[in-house]
Design a protein around this motif. Structure first.
Motif, PDB file in Angstrom:
ATOM      1  N   ASP A 173       2.777  -6.898   0.982  1.00 12.68           N
ATOM      2  CA  ASP A 173       4.215  -6.606   0.909  1.00 12.68           C
ATOM      3  C   ASP A 173       4.847  -6.759   2.300  1.00 12.68           C
ATOM      4  O   ASP A 173       4.537  -6.000   3.218  1.00 12.68           O
ATOM      5  CB  ASP A 173       4.409  -5.172   0.393  1.00 12.68           C
ATOM      6  N   PRO A 174       5.750  -7.745   2.472  1.00  9.24           N
ATOM      7  CA  PRO A 174       6.299  -8.003   3.809  1.00  9.24           C
ATOM      8  C   PRO A 174       7.009  -6.788   4.409  1.00  9.24           C
ATOM      9  O   PRO A 174       6.995  -6.606   5.626  1.00  9.24           O
ATOM     10  CB  PRO A 174       7.288  -9.152   3.590  1.00  9.24           C
ATOM     11  N   ALA A 175       7.595  -5.959   3.537  1.00  8.82           N
ATOM     12  CA  ALA A 175       8.323  -4.793   4.042  1.00  8.82           C
ATOM     13  C   ALA A 175       7.369  -3.744   4.613  1.00  8.82           C
ATOM     14  O   ALA A 175       7.794  -2.854   5.352  1.00  8.82           O
ATOM     15  CB  ALA A 175       9.160  -4.183   2.928  1.00  8.82           C
ATOM     16  N   LEU A 176       6.095  -3.832   4.256  1.00  6.95           N
ATOM     17  CA  LEU A 176       5.153  -2.797   4.685  1.00  6.95           C
ATOM     18  C   LEU A 176       4.175  -3.275   5.748  1.00  6.95           C
ATOM     19  O   LEU A 176       3.366  -2.489   6.247  1.00  6.95           O
ATOM     20  CB  LEU A 176       4.388  -2.253   3.469  1.00  6.95           C
ATOM     21  N   GLN A 177       4.249  -4.557   6.099  1.00 10.22           N
ATOM     22  CA  GLN A 177       3.321  -5.076   7.108  1.00 10.22           C
ATOM     23  C   GLN A 177       3.428  -4.311   8.422  1.00 10.22           C
ATOM     24  O   GLN A 177       2.421  -3.854   8.971  1.00 10.22           O
ATOM     25  CB  GLN A 177       3.581  -6.575   7.354  1.00 10.22           C
TER      26      GLN A 177
ATOM     27  N   PRO B 199       0.811  -1.221   0.000  1.00 12.48           N
ATOM     28  CA  PRO B 199       0.000   0.000   0.000  1.00 12.48           C
ATOM     29  C   PRO B 199       0.848   1.277   0.000  1.00 12.48           C
ATOM     30  O   PRO B 199       1.963   1.271   0.508  1.00 12.48           O
ATOM     31  CB  PRO B 199      -0.798  -0.115   1.313  1.00 12.48           C
ATOM     32  N   ASN B 200       0.251   2.308  -0.560  1.00 10.24           N
ATOM     33  CA  ASN B 200       0.907   3.603  -0.640  1.00 10.24           C
ATOM     34  C   ASN B 200       0.867   4.253   0.744  1.00 10.24           C
ATOM     35  O   ASN B 200      -0.115   4.896   1.116  1.00 10.24           O
ATOM     36  CB  ASN B 200       0.174   4.461  -1.684  1.00 10.24           C
ATOM     37  N   MET B 201       1.936   4.047   1.526  1.00 11.78           N
ATOM     38  CA  MET B 201       1.943   4.498   2.920  1.00 11.78           C
ATOM     39  C   MET B 201       1.856   6.018   3.078  1.00 11.78           C
ATOM     40  O   MET B 201       1.124   6.496   3.939  1.00 11.78           O
ATOM     41  CB  MET B 201       3.158   3.934   3.674  1.00 11.78           C
ATOM     42  N   PRO B 202       2.595   6.804   2.265  1.00 12.34           N
ATOM     43  CA  PRO B 202       2.451   8.265   2.419  1.00 12.34           C
ATOM     44  C   PRO B 202       0.997   8.714   2.223  1.00 12.34           C
ATOM     45  O   PRO B 202       0.470   9.525   2.983  1.00 12.34           O
ATOM     46  CB  PRO B 202       3.366   8.831   1.321  1.00 12.34           C
TER      47      PRO B 202
ATOM     48  N   PRO C  85       4.913  -1.271   9.145  1.00 11.14           N
ATOM     49  CA  PRO C  85       4.494   0.146   9.081  1.00 11.14           C
ATOM     50  C   PRO C  85       2.977   0.306   8.950  1.00 11.14           C
ATOM     51  O   PRO C  85       2.400   1.221   9.531  1.00 11.14           O
ATOM     52  CB  PRO C  85       5.189   0.684   7.822  1.00 11.14           C
ATOM     53  N   TYR C  86       2.347  -0.608   8.193  1.00  9.84           N
ATOM     54  CA  TYR C  86       0.895  -0.541   7.992  1.00  9.84           C
ATOM     55  C   TYR C  86       0.167  -0.762   9.322  1.00  9.84           C
ATOM     56  O   TYR C  86      -0.685   0.035   9.725  1.00  9.84           O
ATOM     57  CB  TYR C  86       0.487  -1.593   6.964  1.00  9.84           C
TER      58      TYR C  86
ATOM     59  N   ASN D 152      -1.104   7.493   5.253  1.00  5.21           N
ATOM     60  CA  ASN D 152      -0.835   8.292   6.460  1.00  5.21           C
ATOM     61  C   ASN D 152      -1.496   9.663   6.380  1.00  5.21           C
ATOM     62  O   ASN D 152      -2.035  10.158   7.372  1.00  5.21           O
ATOM     63  CB  ASN D 152       0.673   8.427   6.682  1.00  5.21           C
ATOM     64  N   ARG D 153      -1.454  10.256   5.189  1.00 10.02           N
ATOM     65  CA  ARG D 153      -2.127  11.553   5.014  1.00 10.02           C
ATOM     66  C   ARG D 153      -3.621  11.406   5.269  1.00 10.02           C
ATOM     67  O   ARG D 153      -4.233  12.218   5.956  1.00 10.02           O
ATOM     68  CB  ARG D 153      -1.890  12.068   3.587  1.00 10.02           C
ATOM     69  N   GLU D 154      -4.202  10.350   4.701  1.00 13.94           N
ATOM     70  CA  GLU D 154      -5.643  10.137   4.863  1.00 13.94           C
ATOM     71  C   GLU D 154      -6.005   9.872   6.319  1.00 13.94           C
ATOM     72  O   GLU D 154      -6.992  10.404   6.830  1.00 13.94           O
ATOM     73  CB  GLU D 154      -6.101   8.952   3.994  1.00 13.94           C
ATOM     74  N   LEU D 155      -5.195   9.051   6.997  1.00 15.71           N
ATOM     75  CA  LEU D 155      -5.483   8.690   8.392  1.00 15.71           C
ATOM     76  C   LEU D 155      -5.375   9.897   9.316  1.00 15.71           C
ATOM     77  O   LEU D 155      -6.063   9.981  10.335  1.00 15.71           O
ATOM     78  CB  LEU D 155      -4.525   7.593   8.873  1.00 15.71           C
TER      79      LEU D 155
END
Lengths: 210, 277
Positions: free
Chosen positions: B208-212, B176-179, B214-215, B182-185
């Motif tokens: 994506d394992p790298a983003l689990q 997922p597009n984290m930036p 941070p998500y 995060n802006r939306e949240l």
């Protein structure tokens, strides 16, 4: 993905070799002016221009007829612009058709009311197309690029006056209704929720003997 | 044979062919990836959200109720019964499909589902699934439904719909597009609470394992989050996989013949009722 492409090539080659074999077994050339200019077995008998049928916005190709013009094989190269599919697609396709009847309406006009057959196509240019290591084996059981399916249609033919070399010079307009493996699979697993008409695809084309 | 006959027959055949062609423009498909569709079958997210805004909750009503379902993915036989059942539910504002609208990423499949879901009394919204991303599926989804990441506010609740199909991007670290998330949240936009809806849940091997981490962390730090909702697993559950106070609600696929009626109220109160159809 590679393996599928080879399968496709092998099938296309088989489809092509059938008319060659059929023509090679013809014992004599016709005793017409054509004898002066012998037909080579590999020379295509007609050219094709098609739209739709899942084989391109525009598809051009060539084909062979054999078994008394009842069977034909066409090889087509199709194109779909990016704005209609998200990326520019190039499709290589093979069609095999059997047309049992020819109705002669007049000297100039003929109708082949029924043609049945099948096609196989390979699409080049799809976007998310399985990079190495992207999926585990059989993550998706289907190919995004190789499609095949049955087709049925008909055609109207205008017979132009024969040229000196005795070759038929006909122009045919044809249509075919087809479906592909994945649409068929969708229908066959949902005969209540989908109708046959939803999975049918129309193709229209011109075929010129030369 | 008269000249008239000779020409009339082929002409009528040509006319027939022309009529067939004109009447079946939609059937004249260039490729299964061909996503052309009539205007009323395009930009469905925008159209459905437009309809939703036309029917706001009555002033003073705090409880928002919606239907949550998972993958419709080639389960056409089940949809009519689902729609009939959903239309019986009182007080529903909208209907959610948590991705995998299609099985093969074709616009035609998305339109087949829409043909049935548009019989719902309420508007429906979707989020993209991994099957909708196969081949040119993402482009088809954008054409038929709309953006892959979007949000809307209804009934004091902000809904954030996010593409979490990381494997479809070969785990490029962008989905997922984290930036964006995060802006939306961080911006409730006037709403009281928020809900995140995606297809692949973060604890899944297709995320994506790298983003689990941070998500999950972003959701944990969002105090106004009611829950996170997913599809993909074809199996319903309401769990806290990270044992961090964040609820993850997973829906059944259409094939399981079960959907959820979800009610949210207060700061982040919720209740889920399973309905069989």
């Amino acid at each position: 993905m590679k393996r599928r492409f080879f399968t496709f090539c092998a099938l296309a080659a088989t489809a092509l070799s059938v008319p060659a074999a059929a023509l090679a077994s013809e014992p004599t050339l016709p005793a017409s002016p054509a004898a002066a200019e012998p037909k080579s077995w590999y020379r295509p008998r007609h050219l094709v221009l098609q739209t739709g049928g899942g084989l391109g916005m525009v598809a051009v190709g060539a084909g062979y007829t054999y078994l008394n013009d009842k069977v034909e094989t066409d090889i087509l190269l199709g194109y779909v612009p990016k704005k209609f599919a998200g990326s520019t697609l190039t499709l290589a396709s093979a069609k095999l058709l059997y047309s049992p009847f020819t109705v002669r309406l007049s000297d100039q006009w003929q109708v082949k009311p029924v043609s049945v057959g099948a096609y196989l196509s390979y699409t080049h240019g799809t976007l998310n197309d399985e990079e190495r290591g992207q999926y585990t084996k059989d993550y998706y059981w289907f190919s995004s690029d190789t499609r095949y399916g049955p087709l049925a249609g008909g055609r109207v033919t205008y017979v132009r006056p024969t040229k000196g070399n005795g070759r038929p010079r006909t122009v045919s307009l044809y249509y075919d209704l087809s479906s592909n493996d994945l649409y068929l699979h969708s229908y066959l697993t949902n005969t209540k929720g989908l109708s046959i008409s939803q999975i049918l695809v129309l193709g229209l084309g011109v075929k010129v003997d030369f | 044979m008269s000249r008239g006959f000779r020409f009339r027959t082929p002409s009528s055949l040509l006319l027939l062919t022309a009529a067939l062609a004109l009447g079946s423009c939609d059937k004249l498909e260039f490729s299964p990836n061909d996503y052309r569709a009539p205007a009323e079958e395009r930009a469905l997210t925008e159209k459905n959200l437009g309809r939703l805004q036309q029917m706001p909750l009555p002033v003073g009503q705090d409880t928002l109720r919606f239907i949550f379902t998972g993958d419709s993915q080639r389960f056409y036989d089940e949809v009519d019964d689902l729609v009939a059942s959903a239309n019986q539910q009182p007080g529903i504002s909208f209907f959610v499909v948590a991705g995998d609208i299609s099985d093969f990423g074709f616009a035609k499949e998305m339109r087949w589902i829409n043909e049935k879901l548009r019989q719902l009394k309420v508007p429906y919204v979707t989020v993209i699934g991994n099957h909708d991303s196969v081949g040119n599926g993402r482009e088809a989804y954008k054409e038929i439904f709309g953006p892959l990441n979007y949000s809307f506010i209804y009934g004091d609740t902000k809904f954030i719909m996010v593409d979490t199909n990381g494997r479809e991007y070969n785990f490029d670290g962008q989905v997922p597009n984290m930036p964006w998330l995060n802006r939306e949240l961080s911006n409730l936009g006037g709403a009281r609470r928020q809900v995140v809806i995606s297809h692949v849940p973060p604890q899944d091997a297709d995320f994506d394992p790298a983003l689990q981490a941070p998500y999950a962390q972003a959701l944990r730090e969002t105090k106004s989050l009611v829950f996170q909702m997913n599809g993909h697993r074809h199996s319903s559950s309401i769990t806290q996989p990270y044992k961090d106070g964040v609820w993850y609600v997973n829906a059944d696929a259409f094939s399981e013949r079960q959907y959820m009626v979800v009610s949210v109220w207060g700061d982040k109160q919720f209740r889920v009722k399973q309905i069989k159809f």
